[in-house]
Design a protein around this motif. Structure first.
Motif, PDB file in Angstrom:
ATOM      1  N   HIS A 178       0.846  -1.202   0.000  1.00  0.00           N
ATOM      2  CA  HIS A 178       0.000   0.000   0.000  1.00  0.00           C
ATOM      3  C   HIS A 178       0.877   1.246   0.000  1.00  0.00           C
ATOM      4  O   HIS A 178       0.752   2.122   0.856  1.00  0.00           O
ATOM      5  N   THR A 179       1.782   1.316  -0.973  1.00  0.00           N
ATOM      6  CA  THR A 179       2.703   2.433  -1.119  1.00  0.00           C
ATOM      7  C   THR A 179       2.455   3.121  -2.452  1.00  0.00           C
ATOM      8  O   THR A 179       2.301   2.465  -3.479  1.00  0.00           O
ATOM      9  N   GLY A 180       2.411   4.464  -2.429  1.00  0.00           N
ATOM     10  CA  GLY A 180       2.204   5.218  -3.659  1.00  0.00           C
ATOM     11  C   GLY A 180       0.814   4.991  -4.221  1.00  0.00           C
ATOM     12  O   GLY A 180      -0.137   4.663  -3.500  1.00  0.00           O
ATOM     13  N   THR A 181       0.676   5.182  -5.516  1.00  0.00           N
ATOM     14  CA  THR A 181      -0.584   4.881  -6.180  1.00  0.00           C
ATOM     15  C   THR A 181      -0.797   3.377  -6.108  1.00  0.00           C
ATOM     16  O   THR A 181       0.002   2.603  -6.644  1.00  0.00           O
ATOM     17  N   HIS A 182      -1.852   2.945  -5.435  1.00  0.00           N
ATOM     18  CA  HIS A 182      -2.023   1.510  -5.206  1.00  0.00           C
ATOM     19  C   HIS A 182      -3.490   1.116  -5.135  1.00  0.00           C
ATOM     20  O   HIS A 182      -4.362   1.950  -4.915  1.00  0.00           O
ATOM     21  N   LEU A 183      -3.696  -0.176  -5.329  1.00  0.00           N
ATOM     22  CA  LEU A 183      -5.025  -0.767  -5.240  1.00  0.00           C
ATOM     23  C   LEU A 183      -5.207  -1.435  -3.893  1.00  0.00           C
ATOM     24  O   LEU A 183      -4.328  -2.170  -3.440  1.00  0.00           O
ATOM     25  N   ASP A 184      -6.331  -1.170  -3.254  1.00  0.00           N
ATOM     26  CA  ASP A 184      -6.755  -1.902  -2.054  1.00  0.00           C
ATOM     27  C   ASP A 184      -7.702  -3.019  -2.497  1.00  0.00           C
ATOM     28  O   ASP A 184      -8.767  -2.737  -3.059  1.00  0.00           O
ATOM     29  N   ALA A 185      -7.326  -4.263  -2.256  1.00  0.00           N
ATOM     30  CA  ALA A 185      -8.231  -5.379  -2.509  1.00  0.00           C
ATOM     31  C   ALA A 185      -9.176  -5.542  -1.325  1.00  0.00           C
ATOM     32  O   ALA A 185      -8.882  -5.096  -0.210  1.00  0.00           O
ATOM     33  N   PRO A 186     -10.328  -6.191  -1.514  1.00  0.00           N
ATOM     34  CA  PRO A 186     -11.271  -6.360  -0.399  1.00  0.00           C
ATOM     35  C   PRO A 186     -10.653  -7.013   0.834  1.00  0.00           C
ATOM     36  O   PRO A 186     -10.995  -6.648   1.966  1.00  0.00           O
ATOM     37  N   ASN A 187      -9.723  -7.963   0.648  1.00  0.00           N
ATOM     38  CA  ASN A 187      -9.166  -8.672   1.810  1.00  0.00           C
ATOM     39  C   ASN A 187      -8.185  -7.828   2.611  1.00  0.00           C
ATOM     40  O   ASN A 187      -7.630  -8.294   3.604  1.00  0.00           O
ATOM     41  N   HIS A 188      -7.980  -6.579   2.212  1.00  0.00           N
ATOM     42  CA  HIS A 188      -7.123  -5.662   2.981  1.00  0.00           C
ATOM     43  C   HIS A 188      -7.718  -5.373   4.360  1.00  0.00           C
ATOM     44  O   HIS A 188      -6.984  -5.055   5.290  1.00  0.00           O
ATOM     45  N   TRP A 189      -9.038  -5.492   4.497  1.00  0.00           N
ATOM     46  CA  TRP A 189      -9.704  -5.107   5.742  1.00  0.00           C
ATOM     47  C   TRP A 189     -10.430  -6.309   6.337  1.00  0.00           C
ATOM     48  O   TRP A 189     -10.876  -7.207   5.616  1.00  0.00           O
ATOM     49  N   LEU A 190     -10.550  -6.322   7.654  1.00  0.00           N
ATOM     50  CA  LEU A 190     -11.207  -7.434   8.343  1.00  0.00           C
ATOM     51  C   LEU A 190     -12.596  -7.700   7.782  1.00  0.00           C
ATOM     52  O   LEU A 190     -12.992  -8.860   7.607  1.00  0.00           O
ATOM     53  N   SER A 191     -13.324  -6.633   7.469  1.00  0.00           N
ATOM     54  CA  SER A 191     -14.689  -6.798   6.967  1.00  0.00           C
ATOM     55  C   SER A 191     -14.728  -7.472   5.599  1.00  0.00           C
ATOM     56  O   SER A 191     -15.750  -8.030   5.208  1.00  0.00           O
ATOM     57  N   GLY A 192     -13.621  -7.441   4.873  1.00  0.00           N
ATOM     58  CA  GLY A 192     -13.567  -8.055   3.552  1.00  0.00           C
ATOM     59  C   GLY A 192     -12.632  -9.241   3.474  1.00  0.00           C
ATOM     60  O   GLY A 192     -12.233  -9.646   2.380  1.00  0.00           O
ATOM     61  N   LYS A 193     -12.303  -9.814   4.629  1.00  0.00           N
ATOM     62  CA  LYS A 193     -11.265 -10.852   4.678  1.00  0.00           C
ATOM     63  C   LYS A 193     -11.596 -12.084   3.844  1.00  0.00           C
ATOM     64  O   LYS A 193     -10.704 -12.821   3.431  1.00  0.00           O
ATOM     65  N   ASP A 194     -12.874 -12.334   3.597  1.00  0.00           N
ATOM     66  CA  ASP A 194     -13.264 -13.470   2.773  1.00  0.00           C
ATOM     67  C   ASP A 194     -13.420 -13.093   1.303  1.00  0.00           C
ATOM     68  O   ASP A 194     -13.794 -13.935   0.482  1.00  0.00           O
ATOM     69  N   GLY A 195     -13.121 -11.843   0.979  1.00  0.00           N
ATOM     70  CA  GLY A 195     -13.191 -11.385  -0.403  1.00  0.00           C
ATOM     71  C   GLY A 195     -11.902 -11.685  -1.150  1.00  0.00           C
ATOM     72  O   GLY A 195     -10.958 -12.267  -0.604  1.00  0.00           O
ATOM     73  N   PRO A 196     -11.832 -11.288  -2.413  1.00  0.00           N
ATOM     74  CA  PRO A 196     -10.652 -11.601  -3.221  1.00  0.00           C
ATOM     75  C   PRO A 196      -9.396 -10.880  -2.753  1.00  0.00           C
ATOM     76  O   PRO A 196      -9.456  -9.769  -2.225  1.00  0.00           O
ATOM     77  N   ASP A 197      -8.253 -11.565  -2.971  1.00  0.00           N
ATOM     78  CA  ASP A 197      -6.971 -10.905  -2.805  1.00  0.00           C
ATOM     79  C   ASP A 197      -6.690 -10.082  -4.062  1.00  0.00           C
ATOM     80  O   ASP A 197      -7.493 -10.047  -4.998  1.00  0.00           O
ATOM     81  N   VAL A 198      -5.531  -9.417  -4.090  1.00  0.00           N
ATOM     82  CA  VAL A 198      -5.267  -8.523  -5.220  1.00  0.00           C
ATOM     83  C   VAL A 198      -5.134  -9.304  -6.522  1.00  0.00           C
ATOM     84  O   VAL A 198      -5.498  -8.803  -7.599  1.00  0.00           O
ATOM     85  N   ALA A 199      -4.643 -10.544  -6.451  1.00  0.00           N
ATOM     86  CA  ALA A 199      -4.542 -11.363  -7.662  1.00  0.00           C
ATOM     87  C   ALA A 199      -5.906 -11.816  -8.149  1.00  0.00           C
ATOM     88  O   ALA A 199      -6.056 -12.187  -9.321  1.00  0.00           O
TER      89      ALA A 199
END
Length: 257
Positions: A69-90
């Motif tokens: 999470h440095t510079g211009t970056h994408l947050d995937a859903p699994n970045h946060w506890l509420s989205g932990k069952d969501g997709p990773d960045v891949a």
């Protein structure tokens, strides 16, 4: 003429412009700083392996050291506890990474108040003028904050009372997450949430609610002033880090001229 041939022709003839929305990634790129006892990411660093020398006479290359999470970056859903069952960045859908984008400009409001929070009514007023938010697309939130991004102190804007950067009100974050068809929210600031997001309920509402809804975030964008309110096509290229919660990304927009 095929559709792709027409696109290439439009690019060559400058009827279609490519706008780079990405901040350069250097050792001075601002990164989020959390208070103790929370752990922080490292600054971006290059570690030289060889440079046309005895270590490698014909080539130059580096190891890179950085956080997801440095510079211009994408947050995937699994970045946060509420989205932990969501997709990773891949696992983020390619239809999310290549999707329509609209720009909501609140830069005049932010110039008057760096703690400005976007409200539901602000988005509804935008819709009255420009139409609905894009189904499966991106809402890009322009605040003018990218003009500060070459100076980490100005960009993070921290004083004795905390960080002062614009963001989204908790009620608006919930509405964007649950009631709109967007696939993600993009911002110019260091994170998708306001500098004082710990004071909101829930804390860090964009992370908690938008990522929790399986949607994505984009941060530290530049050049949103070069995009129209509607009609741009966004291309987001994160590294497909298996198990990763995010990635630095090159973010481009295609705009008709």
């Amino acid at each position: 003429m095929s559709l792709l041939t027409e696109v290439f022709a439009a690019l060559r003839e400058q009827r279609l412009e490519i706008v780079d929305l990405t901040a350069p990634l250097t050792s001075s790129t601002p990164v989020l700083r959390l208070p103790e006892p929370f752990a922080n990411t490292i600054n971006f660093q290059l570690e030289e392996i060889s440079r046309y020398d005895e270590r490698g006479p014909r080539w130059y290359w580096n190891n890179i050291h950085t956080g997801e999470h440095t510079g211009t970056h994408l947050d995937a859903p699994n970045h946060w506890l509420s989205g932990k069952d969501g997709p990773d960045v891949a696992g983020v859908s390619l239809r999310t990474l290549v999707a329509p984008a609209v720009v909501l400009d609140a830069s005049a409001r932010v110039a008057e108040d760096p703690d400005f929070l976007l409200q539901i009514d602000d988005v509804r007023k935008w819709q009255e003028e420009h139409g609905p938010l894009p189904d499966g697309g991106w809402l890009l939130y322009r605040t003018g904050w990218d003009t500060r991004s070459d100076d980490a102190d100005e960009f993070l804007n921290v004083d004795d009372t905390g960080s002062h950067t614009p963001g989204v009100a908790a009620e608006c974050a919930r509405w964007l997450a649950e009631e709109t068809p967007i696939a993600g929210l993009g911002v110019e600031t260091v994170g998708t949430d306001a500098g004082r997001a710990m004071e909101l309920d829930p804390m860090f509402p964009c992370h908690e609610l938008i990522l929790g809804a399986g949607k994505c975030g984009l941060t530290q964008l530049r050049n949103l002033d070069r995009l129209p309110a509607t009609g741009a096509l966004l291309l987001v290229s994160p590294l497909p880090i298996v198990g990763g919660s995010g990635s630095p990304a090159r973010v481009l927009a295609l705009v008709e001229r």
